[in-house]
Design a protein around this motif. Structure first.
Motif, mmCIF file in Angstrom:
data_model
loop_
_atom_site.group_PDB
_atom_site.id
_atom_site.type_symbol
_atom_site.label_atom_id
_atom_site.label_comp_id
_atom_site.label_asym_id
_atom_site.label_seq_id
_atom_site.Cartn_x
_atom_site.Cartn_y
_atom_site.Cartn_z
ATOM 1 N N ASP A 251 1.926 9.919 -13.294
ATOM 2 C CA ASP A 251 2.065 8.568 -13.847
ATOM 3 C C ASP A 251 0.678 7.959 -13.934
ATOM 4 O OD1 ASP A 251 1.451 7.254 -11.215
ATOM 5 O OD2 ASP A 251 3.394 8.088 -10.675
ATOM 6 N N ASP A 252 0.613 6.747 -14.443
ATOM 7 C CA ASP A 252 -0.668 6.065 -14.622
ATOM 8 C C ASP A 252 -0.842 4.921 -13.634
ATOM 9 O OD1 ASP A 252 -3.103 6.102 -15.844
ATOM 10 O OD2 ASP A 252 -2.497 5.050 -17.657
ATOM 11 N N ASP A 253 -0.186 5.011 -12.473
ATOM 12 C CA ASP A 253 -0.287 3.929 -11.495
ATOM 13 C C ASP A 253 -1.667 3.863 -10.847
ATOM 14 O OD1 ASP A 253 2.294 3.318 -12.059
ATOM 15 O OD2 ASP A 253 3.150 4.207 -10.259
ATOM 16 N N LEU A 254 -2.370 4.988 -10.778
ATOM 17 C CA LEU A 254 -3.708 4.955 -10.188
ATOM 18 C C LEU A 254 -4.644 4.071 -10.996
ATOM 19 C CD1 LEU A 254 -4.634 8.515 -8.861
ATOM 20 C CD2 LEU A 254 -4.323 6.398 -7.581
ATOM 21 N N ALA A 255 -4.481 4.057 -12.304
ATOM 22 C CA ALA A 255 -5.337 3.211 -13.129
ATOM 23 C C ALA A 255 -5.162 1.746 -12.753
ATOM 24 C CB ALA A 255 -5.020 3.428 -14.607
ATOM 25 N N ALA A 256 -3.905 1.324 -12.514
ATOM 26 C CA ALA A 256 -3.663 -0.067 -12.104
ATOM 27 C C ALA A 256 -4.154 -0.324 -10.689
ATOM 28 C CB ALA A 256 -2.178 -0.386 -12.219
ATOM 29 N N SER A 257 -4.014 0.667 -9.805
ATOM 30 C CA SER A 257 -4.442 0.469 -8.423
ATOM 31 C C SER A 257 -5.961 0.412 -8.299
ATOM 32 C CB SER A 257 -3.880 1.584 -7.541
ATOM 33 O OG SER A 257 -4.217 1.400 -6.184
ATOM 34 N N GLY A 261 -8.052 -5.885 -9.676
ATOM 35 C CA GLY A 261 -6.960 -6.594 -9.011
ATOM 36 C C GLY A 261 -5.981 -5.703 -8.309
ATOM 37 N N GLY A 262 -6.175 -4.377 -8.371
ATOM 38 C CA GLY A 262 -5.243 -3.456 -7.743
ATOM 39 C C GLY A 262 -5.538 -3.230 -6.269
ATOM 40 N N LEU A 507 -13.197 1.571 22.081
ATOM 41 C CA LEU A 507 -11.870 1.219 21.605
ATOM 42 C C LEU A 507 -11.822 1.527 20.111
ATOM 43 C CD1 LEU A 507 -9.097 -0.209 22.107
ATOM 44 C CD2 LEU A 507 -10.246 -2.335 21.436
ATOM 45 N N VAL A 508 -10.953 2.458 19.702
ATOM 46 C CA VAL A 508 -10.912 2.929 18.320
ATOM 47 C C VAL A 508 -9.649 2.403 17.666
ATOM 48 C CG1 VAL A 508 -10.932 4.923 16.794
ATOM 49 C CG2 VAL A 508 -12.225 4.983 18.948
ATOM 50 N N LEU A 509 -9.821 1.633 16.617
ATOM 51 C CA LEU A 509 -8.702 1.151 15.803
ATOM 52 C C LEU A 509 -8.451 2.193 14.716
ATOM 53 C CD1 LEU A 509 -8.376 -2.450 14.339
ATOM 54 C CD2 LEU A 509 -7.550 -0.445 13.146
ATOM 55 N N ALA A 510 -7.257 2.775 14.750
ATOM 56 C CA ALA A 510 -6.913 3.828 13.790
ATOM 57 C C ALA A 510 -5.619 3.463 13.088
ATOM 58 C CB ALA A 510 -6.786 5.184 14.489
ATOM 59 N N PRO A 511 -5.680 2.814 11.927
ATOM 60 C CA PRO A 511 -4.451 2.546 11.173
ATOM 61 C C PRO A 511 -3.812 3.853 10.706
ATOM 62 C CG PRO A 511 -6.306 1.236 10.365
ATOM 63 C CD PRO A 511 -6.865 2.290 11.256
ATOM 64 N N PRO A 512 -2.584 3.814 10.267
ATOM 65 C CA PRO A 512 -1.988 5.034 9.704
ATOM 66 C C PRO A 512 -2.746 5.476 8.454
ATOM 67 C CG PRO A 512 -0.591 3.122 9.295
ATOM 68 C CD PRO A 512 -1.652 2.672 10.240
ATOM 69 N N HIS A 513 -2.699 6.772 8.168
ATOM 70 C CA HIS A 513 -3.416 7.275 6.996
ATOM 71 C C HIS A 513 -2.972 6.550 5.725
ATOM 72 C CE1 HIS A 513 -4.676 11.412 8.853
ATOM 73 N NE2 HIS A 513 -4.958 10.390 9.632
ATOM 74 N N GLN A 514 -1.663 6.469 5.530
ATOM 75 C CA GLN A 514 -1.130 5.753 4.373
ATOM 76 C C GLN A 514 -0.945 4.296 4.768
ATOM 77 O OE1 GLN A 514 -0.714 7.241 1.341
ATOM 78 N NE2 GLN A 514 -1.525 9.140 2.225
ATOM 79 N N TRP A 515 -2.044 3.554 4.700
ATOM 80 C CA TRP A 515 -2.101 2.187 5.221
ATOM 81 C C TRP A 515 -1.717 1.207 4.127
ATOM 82 C CZ3 TRP A 515 -7.165 -0.654 6.955
ATOM 83 C CH2 TRP A 515 -6.825 -1.763 7.740
ATOM 84 N N ALA A 516 -0.693 0.418 4.385
ATOM 85 C CA ALA A 516 -0.255 -0.580 3.414
ATOM 86 C C ALA A 516 -1.111 -1.828 3.546
ATOM 87 C CB ALA A 516 1.224 -0.917 3.631
ATOM 88 N N VAL A 517 -2.237 -1.822 2.922
ATOM 89 C CA VAL A 517 -3.143 -2.961 2.979
ATOM 90 C C VAL A 517 -3.854 -3.066 1.646
ATOM 91 C CG1 VAL A 517 -5.120 -1.673 3.868
ATOM 92 C CG2 VAL A 517 -4.921 -4.101 4.390
ATOM 93 N N GLU A 518 -4.158 -4.295 1.254
ATOM 94 C CA GLU A 518 -4.936 -4.526 0.032
ATOM 95 C C GLU A 518 -6.117 -5.428 0.377
ATOM 96 O OE1 GLU A 518 -4.443 -8.022 -1.287
ATOM 97 O OE2 GLU A 518 -3.676 -8.040 0.764
ATOM 98 N N GLY A 519 -6.773 -5.963 -0.618
ATOM 99 C CA GLY A 519 -8.026 -6.661 -0.405
ATOM 100 C C GLY A 519 -7.938 -7.849 0.520
#
Length: 862
Positions: A251-257, A261-262, A507-519
């Motif tokens: 799909d072309d979702d990477l272009a939007a991400s 603004g993605g 102290l190491v902060l390690a979010p999950p690899h597939q981290w649901a975060v944006e800007g």
């Protein structure tokens, strides 16, 4: 335009509720916040579609199972300090997800007491905490919310003051907040219809109302060494191709991400703004990047194609320029500090190893480092691996060690803790084939960043009211609020929770690899880290330096531990089984490749991308989504099957015509791969055709080769034979081709019958010749009806006397014997014996012609 209900918390007492409500409505009408009021903006609460969130971090619209959904978009301040504002403001959107209008809406912000233990904090993260220590009065929301409608809301609450109108903060610590919305759906009773919870860290208290001054906070603990991993990943979307084929995406979702603004675009922009190279935050941050993602962006900038959802030919992608700009921005940010390579496509190393694909797991590590370094042109931290979930079993650790994995990043839950509970440290590992050590990450911070693993249950303090939700684990500005609160809690508790005997480490902060975060969410976290560094609560520590130093001398080694709950999160076995079979198909196909052929691609260039592409269906992005993982595995298998089918025998448009029994057959073998292949061509046994063995044939890349096959036809007519192409291992490549053969040659039975008849004819002819030569009378069989007189009839001819015979060649006497040549086929023009003409009887009239046979003439007696 929309109506924004800007509310200030006002206590509403039971005795004066109606009067105060009327005053509030009148005031709101006066300032222009009700529909139709003078000066009000041309806005209303008309339904409007909710903004969709990108996969894979999108949550369903009815996850809270209530008729209302509250989406919070802003909270200020994110951390309460004495120098910050004295009020807390949040804003968001209310959405009516039901089919009935809702009126009598009220809202309030309430809190719980400061969390004292890690268990209490975990309960709050799971939605089991109590946020009812301070419950101010509800504030009415004017108007009715229509079905499927939306209404923006905004509420400002003082941080200190009376408990009926403020949050009444009196001590520092981490508090649980709850935004509570009540209303009456249709003609129903009033109840809690939506609730959102989150953590609020309070490092110091601002001045209170009136003469109340700031509360003197206890002195902070010693500064904690701090490192942070910042994952940059996405769901794999590339379809494996071979050299010469265009880059293909699902799909072309990477272009939007990747656009400004993605999600991915805003992440990189936030890093460049809030953690620039050389800053204190960047010194504490190590970028953990998926090599497949940057490789895909690099290929996209040169042009790519996208599969259509309903099938059909691919269409050109639209994000070539966006992908190039994003990749350049990421490379600029990466050059300023620590960069770590995740396994290629963020592969689930444990699932691969358990599925018998340990070599593929090791390849994702080694190839991932090289690809990331080549594409971004930055040095990548060597010898370190961060498995998905921060856990690995013994077999996986051995595969990691074989891929130059002397160090691993493991969650503190991924080692045998014993009696000492740790959340940080650098410890050696025992039990492996090669020496390894682990840098421990804090599982509490990981849990806060990931969000709840399951939907929260009913709130016990509300008698089974609608469950509360949390922005953690979603894409939004407040997705990191729980993480900020957990980080503040951990820092206030001290640098090492295990006591002086625990191994030292950051102290190491390690979010999950597939981290649901944006800007916006990332910006809030980076700003908080910078604030904590400025206040002397944490000290930035470069993680690559910690990895290079290793554990301190004399540190006791620990055994790795694989939690049972981690096994349930692995990629499903059904998807791994498909990937394993596909890997075998690729290895079998590569066995036909001719190395150093001098033309086309090399075997590694042709099949290396296919091998690495097998990691995409086993990506950590598919955790919790087994159906999607199986679908991705089937898509990869179908792609390899298409490549195998491109090496085949071409079916001619017309049948092969064979005029003789030993005529050769010319068949054409096509090779759709960009590498020269050596294959075995086989014509399957048929009842009408026998084929001599065909030696192995080399077919040029993306070309054809015509082969002359020696064949023997065993029958005439038209029939079908099948031709197949096999690898050197004997495995079938493409499906067998059906060849039509038309033979006009005699078959074996016909040939034997013809030969037998010819031999018999020769024997009979020789026998006749011999009898003629010997002078024996020739017996001729009368064929057909007799034309002469019947034997014994009066008209039957009698033998002629010598004087009545025809004269010889000299006109006198009979034909001498020498005139008979013995030719079985005499010349009809040669003189032959003639019968005498019968004479009439003198005493009677002649017999009329046609009245029977004439009597023979009388011969006088002697």
């Amino acid at each position: 335009m929309k109506r924004i209900a800007t509310l200030v918390a006002i206590p509403v007492r039971v005795a004066t509720a109606l009067a105060l409500t009327g005053l509030i409505l009148a005031g709101l009408t006066f300032i222009g916040l009700l529909p139709g009021a003078p000066g009000a903006p041309a806005a209303n609460a008309a339904p409007s579609p909710a903004a969709s969130l990108p996969e894979p971090f999108q949550q369903g619209p009815d996850d809270t199972a209530g008729p209302l959904r509250l989406d919070l978009t802003q909270l200020s301040p994110r951390v309460v300090t004495s120098t910050g504002p004295s009020t807390l403001t949040f804003s968001g959107t209310l959405t009516n997800t039901g089919d009935q209008p809702i009126d009598d809406l009220v809202i309030r912000l309430q809190r719980g007491n400061a969390l004292q233990t890690e268990g209490a904090l975990r309960d709050a993260l799971d939605g089991d905490g109590r946020a009812d220590a301070i419950t101010p009065q509800f504030t009415p929301i004017p108007g009715e919310l229509a079905p499927r409608g939306q209404m923006p809301v905004r509420l400002t609450v003082p941080l200190r003051g009376a408990p009926d109108s403020t949050l009444a903060l009196a001590e520092t610590g981490v508090h649980e907040l709850l935004v509570n919305v009540n209303g009456a759906p249709g003609d129903g009773r009033r109840a809690r219809l939506a609730a959102v919870r989150m953590l609020l860290p309070v490092l110091s208290l601002p001045p209170g109302p009136g003469r109340a001054g700031p509360v003197v906070a206890p002195p902070p603990p010693p500064a904690t060494p701090f490192s942070m991993l910042f994952p940059i990943t996405d769901t794999p979307r590339r379809v494996s191709t071979v050299p010469g084929e265009p880059t293909l995406l699902t799909d072309d979702d990477l272009a939007a991400s990747m656009a400004p603004g993605g999600r991915l675009g805003s992440l990189v922009a936030t890093l460049a703004a809030d953690a620039p190279p050389g800053s204190r935050v960047r010194a504490a941050t190590c970028l953990a990047i998926d090599p497949d993602l940057v490789e895909t962006a690099s290929l996209m900038r040169a042009g790519y194609q996208v599969q259509q959802p309903g099938g059909g030919p691919p269409v050109p992608g639209t994000g070539a320029a966006v992908a190039g700009q994003w990749l350049d921005s990421l490379a600029a940010v990466a050059k300023g500090g620590c960069v770590m390579a995740l396994p290629y496509a963020d592969a689930d190393l444990v699932a691969l190893t358990r599925g018998g694909l340990g070599q593929l797991a090791a390849r994702t590590i080694t190839d991932g480092r090289q690809i990331l370094s080549d594409v971004l042109d930055v040095p990548v931290t060597p010898g370190v691996t961060w498995p998905a979930g921060g856990v690995a079993d013994d077999a996986t650790l051995d595969e990691i060690a074989s891929a130059d994995g002397r160090s691993v990043l493991l969650s503190a839950d991924g080692v045998d803790q014993g009696r000492v509970q740790r959340h940080s440290g650098v410890v050696p590992l025992v039990g492996g084939r090669l020496p390894q050590f682990a840098v421990l990450t804090d599982p509490l911070l990981t849990r806060a960043a990931a969000g709840p693993s399951a939907a929260s249950g009913p709130d016990p303090s509300t008698g089974g009211a609608v469950a509360s939700s949390t922005p953690a684990g979603t894409v939004g500005a407040l997705s990191t609020q729980d993480l900020i609160g957990a980080l503040a809690f951990r820092i206030e508790a001290g640098p090492i929770a295990g006591g002086p005997t625990a191994p030292a480490g950051p102290l190491v902060l390690a979010p999950p690899h597939q981290w649901a975060v944006e800007g916006d969410g990332a910006a809030a976290l980076l700003t908080t880290v910078n604030q904590l560094i400025g206040e002397g609560r944490i000290v930035p520590t470069a993680l690559d330096g910690v990895l290079a130093a290793g554990p301190s001398a004399g540190t006791a080694p620990l055994a790795p531990a694989y939690p049972l709950r981690s096994g349930g999160l692995e990629t499903p076995t059904s998807a791994v089984d498909i990937v394993r079979k596909t890997a075998q198909e690729i290895e079998d196909l590569s066995s036909a490749a001719v190395p150093d052929s001098g033309v086309g691609a090399t075997p590694e260039e042709a099949f290396g991308p296919l091998r690495r592409g097998l990691a995409r269906p086993v990506s950590a992005a598919w955790r919790g989504r087994p159906a999607e993982a199986v679908a991705a595995a089937n898509a990869a298998a179908a792609r390899v099957a298409d490549l195998r089918a491109s090496v085949r025998v071409l079916e001619p448009p017309s049948p092969y015509s064979l005029g003789t029994s030993d005529a050769p057959i010319l068949i054409t073998v096509a090779n759709g791969l960009p590498v020269t292949v050596e294959v075995n061509v086989q014509i399957l046994p048929s009842a009408g055709l026998r084929v001599a063995p065909i030696p192995p044939q080399q077919v040029p890349p993306l070309g054809r080769r015509q082969i002359r096959v020696s064949a023997e036809v065993t029958r005439s007519g038209q029939f079908i034979v099948q031709a197949a192409v096999r690898t050197p291992n004997g495995e079938l490549l493409g499906p067998p081709s059906r060849l039509r053969v038309r033979s006009t040659a005699y078959g074996t039975i016909t040939v034997w019958l013809t030969a037998s008849a010819g031999a018999l004819l020769v024997v009979l002819a020789v026998r006749r010749v011999l009898r003629r030569v010997r002078g024996e009378p020739v017996r001729t069989a009368q064929v057909g009806p007799a034309t002469g007189p019947l034997p014994g009839s009066p008209d039957q001819a009698v033998p002629l006397s010598p004087e009545h015979r025809s004269p010889g060649p000299d006109g006198h006497g009979p034909v001498p014997p020498a005139a008979k040549t013995g030719d079985p086929f005499p010349d009809p023009l040669q003189p032959t014996d003639r019968l005498p003409v019968p004479r009439r009887r003198p005493d009677g009239p002649p017999r009329p012609p046609g009245r029977g046979p004439q009597p023979p003439p009388r011969v006088p007696s002697p």
